[in-house]
Design an enzyme around this catalytic site. Structure first.
Site, PDB file in Angstrom:
ATOM      1  N   SER A  62       0.847  -1.189   0.000  1.00 13.52           N
ATOM      2  CA  SER A  62       0.000   0.000   0.000  1.00 13.52           C
ATOM      3  C   SER A  62       0.889   1.248   0.000  1.00 13.52           C
ATOM      4  CB  SER A  62      -0.946   0.006   1.199  1.00 13.52           C
ATOM      5  OG  SER A  62      -0.215   0.155   2.396  1.00 13.52           O
ATOM      6  N   HIS A  64       0.914   4.203   1.658  1.00 11.25           N
ATOM      7  CA  HIS A  64       1.408   4.781   2.909  1.00 11.25           C
ATOM      8  C   HIS A  64       2.359   3.839   3.648  1.00 11.25           C
ATOM      9  CE1 HIS A  64      -1.095   8.150   2.159  1.00 11.25           C
ATOM     10  NE2 HIS A  64      -2.229   7.530   2.413  1.00 11.25           N
ATOM     11  N   CYS A  65       2.060   2.550   3.634  1.00  8.45           N
ATOM     12  CA  CYS A  65       2.934   1.587   4.306  1.00  8.45           C
ATOM     13  C   CYS A  65       4.293   1.523   3.603  1.00  8.45           C
ATOM     14  CB  CYS A  65       2.279   0.211   4.346  1.00  8.45           C
ATOM     15  SG  CYS A  65       0.738   0.189   5.289  1.00  8.45           S
ATOM     16  N   THR A  66       4.266   1.536   2.286  1.00 11.33           N
ATOM     17  CA  THR A  66       5.511   1.519   1.518  1.00 11.33           C
ATOM     18  C   THR A  66       6.320   2.783   1.791  1.00 11.33           C
ATOM     19  OG1 THR A  66       4.524   0.112  -0.177  1.00 11.33           O
ATOM     20  CG2 THR A  66       6.471   1.369  -0.817  1.00 11.33           C
ATOM     21  N   LEU A  69       7.841   2.439   5.485  1.00 12.48           N
ATOM     22  CA  LEU A  69       8.946   1.489   5.596  1.00 12.48           C
ATOM     23  C   LEU A  69      10.128   1.917   4.735  1.00 12.48           C
ATOM     24  CD1 LEU A  69       7.315  -2.033   5.929  1.00 12.48           C
ATOM     25  CD2 LEU A  69       7.777  -0.280   7.655  1.00 12.48           C
TER      26      LEU A  69
END
Length: 169
Positions: A62, A64-66, A69
């Site tokens: 996704s 935002h998660c990418t 991280l």
């Protein structure tokens, strides 16, 4: 109708209370989860050698998660210099985490809380029952105790500066 990228009612605190506070004992010290390679990782091992930052994210690949991280991976040397072990936790299955890690080359473990689905996220108070994903919660843990907490909203990445602030303590 459910909109991707948002919780239907992001302001509803009662749905997924994130109630861990600094000083609290970690409710899952003996949990063992597979990483992106299928290797079993005991959470306690992450913080036995020093502090560990556990970053819960909703979904592999996704936006935002990418972003979150990726920013953490870019600054991994700062976490290493501070002696902080980094790990991410998601309710995605191991193959999805493996593909994500291979695509993005994350230098830290991606832990799968897929089965029993969301058990660790639930214990941390960070599981969204309606969507079946972990909510954005970051914990700095040392000696089985929460030393720092960061909560985020579903539809925005947590700022890197906030994660770097965990190194100040």
């Amino acid at each position: 109708m459910l909109q991707l990228g948002r919780y239907p009612d992001d302001d509803a605190e009662e749905r997924a209370p994130l109630n861990l506070e600094v000083g609290d004992a970690v409710p899952v010290p003996d949990a063992v989860l597979p990483d992106q390679h299928g290797e079993r990782v005991a959470l306690r091992e992450l913080w036995e050698q020093g502090p560990a930052l556990l970053v819960c994210v909703p979904a592999a690949f996704s936006t935002h998660c990418t972003a979150e991280l990726g920013a953490l991976a870019f600054e991994i040397d700062r976490f290493d210099a501070a002696g902080v072990q980094l790990a991410a936790l998601s309710c995605d299955p191991v193959p999805a985490l493996r593909a994500w890690a291979d695509d993005r080359v994350y230098p830290f473990p991606l832990l799968s809380d897929f089965w029993p689905h969301g058990a660790v996220a639930r214990a941390l108070g960070a599981f969204d029952e309606e969507l079946g994903v972990a909510r954005r919660l970051s914990l700095l843990v040392e000696d089985d105790r929460v030393r720092w907490v960061l909560r985020g909203v579903h539809d925005a990445p947590r700022p890197l500066a906030a994660h770097l602030a965990s190194l100040a303590g």
